[in-house]
Design a protein around this motif. Structure first.
Motif, PDB file in Angstrom:
ATOM      1  N   LEU A  39       0.827  -1.199   0.000  1.00  0.00           N
ATOM      2  CA  LEU A  39       0.000   0.000   0.000  1.00  0.00           C
ATOM      3  C   LEU A  39       0.866   1.254   0.000  1.00  0.00           C
ATOM      4  CD1 LEU A  39      -2.836   1.218   0.147  1.00  0.00           C
ATOM      5  CD2 LEU A  39      -2.659   1.094   2.636  1.00  0.00           C
ATOM      6  N   GLU A  40       1.941   1.257   0.792  1.00  0.00           N
ATOM      7  CA  GLU A  40       2.858   2.397   0.805  1.00  0.00           C
ATOM      8  C   GLU A  40       3.486   2.619  -0.564  1.00  0.00           C
ATOM      9  OE1 GLU A  40       5.643   1.421   3.851  1.00  0.00           O
ATOM     10  OE2 GLU A  40       4.307   2.002   5.487  1.00  0.00           O
ATOM     11  N   GLN A  42       2.223   1.744  -3.490  1.00  0.00           N
ATOM     12  CA  GLN A  42       1.184   2.234  -4.388  1.00  0.00           C
ATOM     13  C   GLN A  42       0.886   3.714  -4.133  1.00  0.00           C
ATOM     14  OE1 GLN A  42      -2.021  -0.498  -3.606  1.00  0.00           O
ATOM     15  NE2 GLN A  42      -1.314  -1.979  -5.120  1.00  0.00           N
ATOM     16  N   GLU A  43       0.794   4.100  -2.857  1.00  0.00           N
ATOM     17  CA  GLU A  43       0.547   5.504  -2.534  1.00  0.00           C
ATOM     18  C   GLU A  43       1.701   6.389  -3.000  1.00  0.00           C
ATOM     19  OE1 GLU A  43      -0.157   5.498   1.664  1.00  0.00           O
ATOM     20  OE2 GLU A  43      -2.291   5.003   1.419  1.00  0.00           O
ATOM     21  N   SER A  44       2.916   5.910  -2.840  1.00  0.00           N
ATOM     22  CA  SER A  44       4.084   6.667  -3.273  1.00  0.00           C
ATOM     23  C   SER A  44       4.084   6.837  -4.798  1.00  0.00           C
ATOM     24  CB  SER A  44       5.357   5.966  -2.817  1.00  0.00           C
ATOM     25  OG  SER A  44       6.489   6.683  -3.207  1.00  0.00           O
ATOM     26  N   ALA A  46       1.430   6.798  -6.742  1.00  0.00           N
ATOM     27  CA  ALA A  46       0.336   7.712  -7.085  1.00  0.00           C
ATOM     28  C   ALA A  46       0.743   9.155  -6.806  1.00  0.00           C
ATOM     29  CB  ALA A  46      -0.913   7.340  -6.300  1.00  0.00           C
ATOM     30  N   HIS A  47       1.429   9.384  -5.680  1.00  0.00           N
ATOM     31  CA  HIS A  47       1.910  10.730  -5.363  1.00  0.00           C
ATOM     32  C   HIS A  47       2.897  11.212  -6.414  1.00  0.00           C
ATOM     33  CE1 HIS A  47       5.073  13.317  -3.526  1.00  0.00           C
ATOM     34  NE2 HIS A  47       4.019  14.040  -3.276  1.00  0.00           N
ATOM     35  N   GLU A  50       1.020  12.162  -9.606  1.00  0.00           N
ATOM     36  CA  GLU A  50       0.289  13.420  -9.450  1.00  0.00           C
ATOM     37  C   GLU A  50       1.249  14.601  -9.434  1.00  0.00           C
ATOM     38  OE1 GLU A  50      -2.688  15.627  -6.249  1.00  0.00           O
ATOM     39  OE2 GLU A  50      -1.754  13.712  -5.722  1.00  0.00           O
ATOM     40  N   ARG A 103       4.772  17.062  -0.850  1.00  0.00           N
ATOM     41  CA  ARG A 103       4.889  16.518   0.506  1.00  0.00           C
ATOM     42  C   ARG A 103       5.899  17.298   1.332  1.00  0.00           C
ATOM     43  NH1 ARG A 103       5.112  10.005  -0.497  1.00  0.00           N
ATOM     44  NH2 ARG A 103       2.888   9.747  -0.875  1.00  0.00           N
TER      45      ARG A 103
END
Length: 162
Positions: A39-40, A42-44, A46-47, A50, A103
């Motif tokens: 999950l980390e 995938q979130e990274s 996606a960030h 973006e 971030r």
């Protein structure tokens, strides 16, 4: 000896159940850790996607502002000023996009400083493109650092070991 004959198998079965339960709990812990890490990642990703889009949009507009601002004296007239005004507005909107997506504070600050210098160039306060290079490099370094924290950006010298 008789008591061991009846008590031994019961203790061994109890030990087997305890080992099985412990193994099951340990397996669930490992699966949970792997899921959290996935999950980390995938979130990274996606960030990064973006932020990359926001950075590329900002860079595209920044280059347009720089081109129009530094060649404005040749073109002259209100058409160039009108176009430049719209580009500066678009630049500040792109800066706000990065401000929301970033971030890290270094990226927010570097983006603002670069946009501010470009706005100065648009107002005619800067006539030399070299005055924009420092803020531009700081912005790109900060963008890289925000997208890939902890990794060094290549310096472009192939003889320098990484």
């Amino acid at each position: 000896m008789g008591s061991w004959g009846t008590l031994g198998p019961a203790l061994l079965s109890l030990a087997g159940v305890a080992l099985g339960a412990g193994g099951s709990l340990f397996g669930q812990y490992l699966v949970s850790r792997a899921s959290t890490r996935q999950l980390e990642v995938q979130e990274s990703a996606a960030h990064r996607a973006e932020l990359k889009d926001a950075v590329l949009k900002f860079v595209r507009i920044a280059l347009q502002v720089e081109k129009v601002a530094l060649t404005r004296s040749d073109a002259g007239g209100t058409a160039a000023d009108s176009e430049l005004g719209q580009l500066v507005d678009d630049l500040w909107l792109a800066q706000a996009e990065i401000d929301l997506a970033a971030r890290s504070e270094p990226l927010r600050g570097a983006t603002y400083r670069y946009a501010f210098r470009l706005a100065e160039a648009a107002r005619g306060e800067i006539a030399d493109a070299s005055a924009l290079r420092g803020p531009q490099v700081q912005f790109m370094d900060a963008a890289y650092g925000d997208m890939w924290p902890g990794q060094r950006r290549a310096d472009g010298d192939p003889t320098t070991p990484q």
